[in-house]
Design an enzyme around this catalytic site. Structure first.
Site, PDB file in Angstrom:
ATOM      1  N   ASP A  11       0.863  -1.183   0.000  1.00  0.00           N
ATOM      2  CA  ASP A  11       0.000   0.000   0.000  1.00  0.00           C
ATOM      3  C   ASP A  11       0.894   1.225   0.000  1.00  0.00           C
ATOM      4  OD1 ASP A  11      -2.422   1.562   0.265  1.00  0.00           O
ATOM      5  OD2 ASP A  11      -1.832   1.918   2.340  1.00  0.00           O
ATOM      6  N   SER A  12       0.291   2.384  -0.259  1.00  0.00           N
ATOM      7  CA  SER A  12       1.037   3.630  -0.216  1.00  0.00           C
ATOM      8  C   SER A  12       1.506   3.964   1.204  1.00  0.00           C
ATOM      9  CB  SER A  12       0.148   4.765  -0.739  1.00  0.00           C
ATOM     10  OG  SER A  12      -1.056   4.797   0.010  1.00  0.00           O
ATOM     11  N   CYS A  74      -3.966  -0.954  -2.034  1.00  0.00           N
ATOM     12  CA  CYS A  74      -4.237   0.468  -2.237  1.00  0.00           C
ATOM     13  C   CYS A  74      -5.321   0.686  -3.305  1.00  0.00           C
ATOM     14  CB  CYS A  74      -2.929   1.131  -2.685  1.00  0.00           C
ATOM     15  SG  CYS A  74      -3.049   2.892  -2.902  1.00  0.00           S
ATOM     16  N   GLU A 152      -5.720   9.377   9.853  1.00  0.00           N
ATOM     17  CA  GLU A 152      -4.329   9.333  10.321  1.00  0.00           C
ATOM     18  C   GLU A 152      -4.128  10.255  11.527  1.00  0.00           C
ATOM     19  OE1 GLU A 152      -1.355   9.192   7.294  1.00  0.00           O
ATOM     20  OE2 GLU A 152      -2.298   7.411   6.437  1.00  0.00           O
ATOM     21  N   CYS A 186     -11.246   3.153  -0.623  1.00  0.00           N
ATOM     22  CA  CYS A 186      -9.921   3.588  -0.198  1.00  0.00           C
ATOM     23  C   CYS A 186      -9.596   2.862   1.103  1.00  0.00           C
ATOM     24  CB  CYS A 186      -9.934   5.103  -0.002  1.00  0.00           C
ATOM     25  SG  CYS A 186      -8.478   5.744   0.835  1.00  0.00           S
ATOM     26  N   HIS A 188      -8.380   3.561   3.915  1.00  0.00           N
ATOM     27  CA  HIS A 188      -8.659   4.115   5.246  1.00  0.00           C
ATOM     28  C   HIS A 188     -10.150   4.134   5.600  1.00  0.00           C
ATOM     29  CE1 HIS A 188      -4.605   5.503   4.554  1.00  0.00           C
ATOM     30  NE2 HIS A 188      -4.542   6.113   5.722  1.00  0.00           N
TER      31      HIS A 188
HETATM   32  N1  DGL Z   1      -3.975   3.895   0.170  1.00  0.00           N
HETATM   33  C1  DGL Z   1      -4.639   4.952  -0.561  1.00  0.00           C
HETATM   34  C2  DGL Z   1      -5.873   4.403  -1.246  1.00  0.00           C
HETATM   35  O1  DGL Z   1      -6.429   3.392  -0.839  1.00  0.00           O
HETATM   36  C3  DGL Z   1      -4.988   6.120   0.341  1.00  0.00           C
HETATM   37  C4  DGL Z   1      -3.809   6.965   0.767  1.00  0.00           C
HETATM   38  C5  DGL Z   1      -3.086   7.607  -0.405  1.00  0.00           C
HETATM   39  O2  DGL Z   1      -3.622   8.523  -1.050  1.00  0.00           O
HETATM   40  O3  DGL Z   1      -1.999   7.144  -0.700  1.00  0.00           O
HETATM   41  O4  DGL Z   1      -6.329   4.965  -2.195  1.00  0.00           O
END
Ligand code: DGL
Length: 272
Positions: A11-12, A74, A152, A186, A188
């Site tokens: 993931d990012s 992600c 976050e 997403c 989160h």
């Molecule tokens: N992990 C990203 C997503 O699910 C969210 C955070 C980001 O923008 O990197 O889209």
């Protein structure tokens, strides 16, 4: 037949832990290698070219750990860079296809809402997948840019006035669309599930893509004789590209369990 190699998840940043949580719940015996690109998060506001480059590096890192399959946890990578994974030497799972299928199965009025980062919504990835399965579906997609920083920051309680108001503002177009199903597109957003539930009401089905993908991975492993050998529980190791300590302290909210210090290691992907 059994395959003791780990499942690779990337993931990012730390958001992919919500997906990891579902994989652990569904497949407790599997080992997991997680990579969170905490040094380059967020991906959701970046260009397609940059997201694709980062995703390819993340995958190369996981392959070095001899994983048996890769999950792009992600939503943003799944939406704009899934095709960089076409030539991977291991099976690849992304977050859009299975979430779209789950939503199509669930909707009764053929109206589906999608929320995600701006890159995800701009890509219209969910809409394309939904329309393949249900050509007359009406899809309403909204980017909720403040949800990631809010989570976050530790602001996700459904009682919190800021959370309530932010969620209400972003979800107004979804409520107005009459959607009876909403994809939390997403990483989160499942953390905000209760706040979202209270805003959209009990009659809207919420689709957590992590649950759908964990099920798809489980089915794949079983059908292909690639499940881990019989054992009590798998081991989970975590790599990040920056700030392992913050990752560890924030992780419990998204993963639902504490991460042991020794299991979070910082790595540099610049040479990959
Ligand atoms: N992990 C990203 C997503 O699910 C969210 C955070 C980001 O923008 O990197 O889209």
């Amino acid at each position: 037949m059994a395959d003791g190699r780990a499942i690779g998840v990337f993931d990012s940043g730390l958001g992919g832990l919500t997906v990891t949580k579902e994989i652990i719940k569904r497949l407790p015996k599997e080992d997991i290698v997680y990579f969170g690109d905490t040094g380059r998060v967020p991906y959701g506001t970046r260009s397609r070219e940059t997201i694709r480059k980062y995703a390819a590096q993340d995958e190369r890192f996981l392959l070095k750990h001899d994983v048996k399959l890769i999950v792009a946890a992600c939503g943003t990578v799944s939406s704009v860079a899934a095709d960089v994974s076409h030539n991977l030497p291991v099976p690849f799972f992304e977050m859009v296809t299975h979430a779209a299928a789950a939503a199509v199965n669930k909707t009764k009025n053929r109206k589906i809402g999608v929320i995600g980062t701006s890159a995800t919504v701009m890509s219209a990835s969910h809409k394309k997948e939904i329309l393949k399965l249900m050509p007359d579906a009406e899809v309403t997609a909204v980017s909720c840019s403040l949800f990631v920083p809010m989570v976050e920051e530790g602001w996700f309680s459904p009682e919190d006035v800021v959370v309530k108001e932010t969620v209400r503002r972003y979800l107004q177009p979804i409520i107005e669309s009459g959607s009876d199903t909403l994809i939390l597109g997403c990483t989160h957003y499942p953390v905000l599930e209760e706040a979202i539930r209270r805003t959209v009401g009990e009659n809207v089905a919420l689709i957590n893509p992590g649950v759908a993908v964990a099920e798809a991975v489980a089915e794949y492993l079983e059908i292909n004789g690639m499940s881990a050998e019989s054992r009590a529980s798998g081991s989970h190791v975590f790599f990040v590209s920056d700030k392992p300590y913050s990752f560890k302290t924030q992780a419990s909210v998204l993963l639902g369990e504490e991460i042991d210090d020794r299991k979070v290691e910082q790595v540099d992907l610049s040479s990959l």
